[in-house]
Design a protein around this motif. Structure first.
Motif, PDB file in Angstrom:
ATOM      1  N   GLN A 304       0.882  -1.134   0.015  1.00  0.00           N
ATOM      2  CA  GLN A 304       0.045   0.113  -0.159  1.00  0.00           C
ATOM      3  C   GLN A 304       0.942   1.348   0.008  1.00  0.00           C
ATOM      4  O   GLN A 304       2.199   1.261   0.416  1.00  0.00           O
ATOM      5  N   GLU A 305       0.126   2.284  -0.367  1.00  0.00           N
ATOM      6  CA  GLU A 305       1.132   3.567  -0.266  1.00  0.00           C
ATOM      7  C   GLU A 305       1.609   3.940   1.091  1.00  0.00           C
ATOM      8  O   GLU A 305       0.939   3.434   2.044  1.00  0.00           O
ATOM      9  N   SER A 308      -0.679   5.271   3.810  1.00  0.00           N
ATOM     10  CA  SER A 308      -2.164   4.623   3.909  1.00  0.00           C
ATOM     11  C   SER A 308      -2.703   4.507   5.387  1.00  0.00           C
ATOM     12  O   SER A 308      -3.836   4.320   5.618  1.00  0.00           O
ATOM     13  N   ASP A 318      -7.038   3.174  -1.053  1.00  0.00           N
ATOM     14  CA  ASP A 318      -5.923   2.522  -0.970  1.00  0.00           C
ATOM     15  C   ASP A 318      -5.953   1.366  -0.335  1.00  0.00           C
ATOM     16  O   ASP A 318      -4.920   0.166  -0.428  1.00  0.00           O
ATOM     17  N   ILE A 531      -8.116   8.812  -5.279  1.00  0.00           N
ATOM     18  CA  ILE A 531      -6.892   8.487  -6.464  1.00  0.00           C
ATOM     19  C   ILE A 531      -6.367   9.549  -7.261  1.00  0.00           C
ATOM     20  O   ILE A 531      -5.280   9.706  -7.602  1.00  0.00           O
ATOM     21  N   ASP A 534      -4.146  11.461  -5.225  1.00  0.00           N
ATOM     22  CA  ASP A 534      -2.637  11.042  -4.803  1.00  0.00           C
ATOM     23  C   ASP A 534      -1.871  11.034  -6.166  1.00  0.00           C
ATOM     24  O   ASP A 534      -0.755  11.192  -6.144  1.00  0.00           O
TER      25      ASP A 534
END
Length: 647
Positions: A304-305, A308, A318, A531, A534
């Motif tokens: 994951q980012e 997150s 995410d 989304i 980001d």
């Protein structure tokens, strides 16, 4: 000869060849096809000669290199050996072995180097001629992890690594992989924590060993390791194991960690069984190592980012990967389409049932994320809205290509970008499949007055044989039969119509039966906004029919949309809008200003070295999909589906 029909009589006349054509044929060389090399030996369900020692040095994080040594016993009297690198991996749905990443390959027979020959067709196969009396073959090579994303998925950084056994090991051809035993040993960078579902963890310094295990289960048990790492006990013998780019990224709030405990509870309640003795969520919070979402029987393998967890509210978009991959322990690992199960990693897999394997997993990944709180209910509703819109207006390829045919996309496309995905389609068995399963849930709910739903199918189909972590395969008829056991209906026709037929109505029945409708607003729903914020993109799919990056480059074009019809396609750059330099705000303002007007949008675009002004006669304003309740103030079928029920 040429055949002519005259009355009832067949007449034949010779075809006349030109002199030049005859001359060309007379001097044309015509080789014959040479024979192909023998196929790889078919896998037999018998034990291999003995356990294989697999030793990996994973300490070179500076160069991104894994150094591998294997000690492979040889059956008495054997004079040849074929060693394979795995190619077809469960969860990848196509041949994805990164064969070219193995290098500096050497083989030794009882200590003496011997030559090897690569198969000319199965290029992942190494043929060895063994000296008489050979007892052990030693293989030594390196696996070169990509250092940048253009070279492949990065699996090693200065802070973490993701060791996938199949990418840096060889196995003998001719055996079911469950019959080949391995003893794994890995040396990690100093002080790193190590996470995996493997049993028998023993550590001496930075060298770790595990119990001897068959190759099938070894491959199904990847490793995450890192310098910034932490483990949490989620209860019920399930654990959250996390590596991160920086230590502060691990600071999850207690109430947010609780959502993962809820996920375990909700999942066990949904399926009514567990096909693992223990389970580890393996999660990397990183943008330095390559992204991954892959299923395993006793672990996930996810990225994951980085923020997150620490930016919980803004990064909700995410976090679906964890719930999705957890579902796969039941759907995809324990139960799998009959033609997708193979005895080794050489036999090609067939994907005809991916609309169950991935489609229903996508459905449950959404639902369980909402039930647990890993994602908010509003976020999951927005994800369903985005899915509904895609197949209502964003996929003209539905007119010619069925959902079932998209199960071939992993082999056809290999997840590479295509110029017009809206026309060609891609792996739509995931999301359109989820919408079909939503409709199935609502049909069952309506037909049983709310007494049953797809939860009952999940228990009956995936919840069998509690404690079994082998594999049980199924066919189309098995799926239809189980559905009929939950609620009598013509499920075979239902599934074949929606999944196998083309040019079907938009798959909105489940949304509508659940008490919601697809509506359009001039602002993005929370999933699409997350989304876009980001990734710094501007999605205008349902207005101009394009998606743009932060610099105004077109990254996706809707087939037959306004932009497409004006000649704006991928790789075009929008330089200016109505005489103003491009920015996302300038573009949105111009679309809004043109709404209900008569003046076309004027865009200055660049393609290659050419500039031109393009007019688009579009006046529909900004359009983004949302789901809106048709029973405001009252709980409906969709609401009940997303409501928590675990105890």
């Amino acid at each position: 000869m040429k055949t002519l029909l005259k009355g009832a009589t067949l007449l034949t006349t010779p075809l006349l060849l030109s002199t030049s054509a005859f001359a060309q044929d007379a001097t044309r060389s015509t080789p014959m096809a040479p024979p192909l090399p023998p196929e790889m030996p078919a896998a037999r369900d018998v034990p291999y000669a003995g356990p294989i020692d697999l030793t990996i040095d994973a300490t070179d994080i500076t160069r991104g290199v894994y150094r591998v040594t294997q000690q492979i016993p040889v059956a008495t009297g054997a004079r040849d050996l074929i060693l394979l690198q795995a190619g077809w991996l469960p969860g990848n749905h196509s041949e994805t072995g990164p064969y070219a990443l193995l290098a500096d390959i050497h083989f030794y027979a009882d200590g003496k180097e011997i030559p090897w020959v690569r198969d000319t067709v199965a290029v992942n196969a190494f043929h060895l001629a063994l000296p008489e009396g050979t007892r052990t073959v030693t293989a030594k090579f390196v696996h070169t992890s990509p250092l940048q994303s253009t070279e492949g998925r990065i699996t090693m950084t200065q802070e973490m690594l993701n060791l996938q056994w199949e990418k840096m090991s060889l196995y003998p051809a001719g055996y079911y992989t469950r019959g080949i035993q391995y003893k794994p040993t890995v040396t990690f960078p100093r002080g790193w924590q190590v996470f995996t579902a493997l049993d028998g963890f023993q550590r001496a310094g930075d060298t770790v060993t595990w119990n001897t295990i068959d190759f099938e289960r070894l491959v199904d048990s990847p490793v995450f390791a890192g310098i910034h790492a932490q483990r949490w006990d989620l209860g019920k013998n399930v654990f959250m194991d996390v590596v991160a780019d920086e230590p502060d990224l691990l600071k999850i709030k207690p109430e947010h960690l609780q959502t993962y405990r809820n996920l375990v509870t909700e999942s066990l309640a949904t399926f009514g069984s567990r096909h693992f003795d223990h389970y580890d969520f393996l999660l990397a919070l990183t943008d330095r190592m390559g992204g991954i979402g892959l299923e395993h029987h006793r672990s996930s393998e996810n990225q994951q980012e980085p923020k997150s967890w620490t930016d919980w509210d803004t990064m909700g978009w995410d976090r679906n990967v964890i719930s999705h991959e957890f579902v796969h322990s039941w759907n995809g690992k324990f139960r799998r389409g009959a033609d997708a199960w193979t005895p080794d990693y050489q036999q090609p897999m067939q994907n005809t049932m991916l609309w169950v394997y991935e489609g229903q997993t996508q459905f449950w990944g959404y639902v369980l994320a909402a039930r647990s709180g890993v994602q908010s209910r509003d976020m999951v509703t927005a994800m369903f809205a985005t899915a509904a819109a895609k197949y209502a207006e964003g996929t003209p390829g539905r007119a010619w290509r069925s959902v079932e045919d998209t199960v071939n996309a992993p082999q056809l496309v290999r997840r590479r970008p295509l110029p017009y995905t809206s026309l060609t389609r891609s792996e739509d068995y995931y999301v359109e499949g989820a919408l079909v399963w939503l409709e199935a849930d609502q049909i069952i709910r309506k037909g049983t007055n709310g007494a049953r739903g797809l939860d009952d199918f999940a228990k009956a189909f995936f919840g069998i044989r509690d404690g079994d972590w082998g594999e049980v395969t199924y066919t189309f008829d098995d799926v239809a039969k189980t559905l009929n056991g939950i609620y009598a209906y013509d499920w075979a026709t239902f599934l074949r119509t929606r999944l196998y037929d083309t040019n079907q109505p938009a798959p909105l029945n489940g949304v509508q039966m659940g008490g919601y409708k697809l509506v359009w607003k001039d602002k993005q729903n929370p999933y699409e906004k997350g989304i876009a914020d980001d990734r710094k993109t501007l999605d205008l799919t349902y207005s101009l029919g394009v998606t743009l990056n932060k610099d105004g480059d077109v990254t996706a074009t809707l087939w037959d949309g306004p932009a497409y019809n004006a000649g704006i396609v991928n790789a075009v750059k929008i330089v200016a809008v109505g005489g103003r330099a491009y920015s996302s705000d300038v573009m949105k303002d111009a679309i809004t200003a043109a709404k209900d007007g008569k003046t076309p949008l004027s865009l200055l675009v660049k393609r290659g070295e050419r500039y031109q002004t393009v007019s688009i006669d579009y006046h529909g304003g900004l359009r983004y999909p949302w789901l809106e309740s048709t029973t405001p103030g009252k709980t409906n079928g969709f609401d009940r589906l997303l409501a928590p029920r675990g105890k």
